[in-house]
Design a protein around this motif. Structure first.
Motif, mmCIF file in Angstrom:
data_model
loop_
_atom_site.group_PDB
_atom_site.id
_atom_site.type_symbol
_atom_site.label_atom_id
_atom_site.label_comp_id
_atom_site.label_asym_id
_atom_site.label_seq_id
_atom_site.Cartn_x
_atom_site.Cartn_y
_atom_site.Cartn_z
ATOM 1 N N LYS A 106 0.844 -1.195 0.000
ATOM 2 C CA LYS A 106 0.000 0.000 0.000
ATOM 3 C C LYS A 106 0.878 1.243 0.000
ATOM 4 N N ILE A 107 0.406 2.260 -0.710
ATOM 5 C CA ILE A 107 1.081 3.557 -0.621
ATOM 6 C C ILE A 107 0.039 4.609 -0.250
ATOM 7 N N SER A 108 0.507 5.666 0.414
ATOM 8 C CA SER A 108 -0.419 6.747 0.781
ATOM 9 C C SER A 108 -0.111 8.016 0.000
ATOM 10 N N GLY A 109 0.958 8.001 -0.769
ATOM 11 C CA GLY A 109 1.312 9.146 -1.594
ATOM 12 C C GLY A 109 2.463 8.778 -2.510
ATOM 13 N N LEU A 110 2.715 9.619 -3.505
ATOM 14 C CA LEU A 110 3.788 9.330 -4.455
ATOM 15 C C LEU A 110 5.156 9.334 -3.788
ATOM 16 N N GLY A 111 5.266 9.973 -2.626
ATOM 17 C CA GLY A 111 6.513 9.966 -1.862
ATOM 18 C C GLY A 111 6.873 8.586 -1.334
ATOM 19 N N ASP A 112 5.913 7.666 -1.359
ATOM 20 C CA ASP A 112 6.166 6.289 -0.920
ATOM 21 C C ASP A 112 6.796 5.435 -2.014
#
Length: 186
Positions: A89-95
């Motif tokens: 899972k990612i919560s933003g492109l920064g992940d």
């Protein structure tokens, strides 16, 4: 000719043809594919979706990822771990970070998920029967084997072929989506 050799020849031919598509065509077709995804009941109802981060001439997914962020939808992207895919899972492109094969993938620290409702699968080519020609490394076939996730193969209509060689370990898609159609596999 063996399946492996025939698939490699076909893969190169189809990738060359796909790479010749204009950026305008890719953008327009990718948006139409995204619209067609919304016509699939099990896709609309899915609570956790596996989706790839597109590269090159693949069906683009960046707008889809942005749509998921905007809707607060839960989704995960694949990461190559040794010789296998894991979805995180990612919560933003920064992940995301640059990973194997020049593909953006979730950082190691992101939460691994085991059960995806739906997996959007990149393809070089598909058949109307749900067979998929991928890049030849077997990552998606190994990941999807034995999983209950619904599998949606995405490609351009020009890349849907009447048939091509397939092997016992090739995992069939439940649905084939192009800019022109949604094909439910029987």
């Amino acid at each position: 000719m063996s399946n492996t050799i025939e698939k490699a020849r076909l893969r190169k031919q189809l990738l060359d043809a796909r790479d010749d598509l204009s950026l305008d065509f890719i953008k327009i077709a990718s948006n139409r594919i995204r619209d067609n995804l919304r016509k699939i009941d099990f896709y609309r109802k899915a609570t956790l979706i596996g989706v790839y981060y597109s590269i090159g001439s693949e069906v683009q997914t960046q707008d889809l990822l942005q749509e998921f962020f905007n809707q607060g939808r839960e989704f995960a992207l694949p990461r190559v771990d040794k010789n296998d895919l894991v979805f995180k899972k990612i919560s933003g492109l920064g992940d995301l970070e640059l990973g194997n094969f020049g593909v953006m993938e979730p950082k190691e620290k992101c939460e691994t998920v085991k059960n995806l409702d739906v997996v959007l699968v990149p393809a070089i080519a598909l058949t109307r029967e749900g067979y998929r020609l991928g890049y030849g490394f077997g990552f998606y076939d190994r990941y999807l084997h034995g999983k209950k996730s619904k599998k949606i193969g995405m490609t351009y209509a020009k890349q849907v072929l009447r048939s091509f060689p397939h092997d016992d370990h090739d995992v069939k898609m439940d649905c084939v989506v192009t800019e022109d159609a949604v094909i439910h596999v029987k």
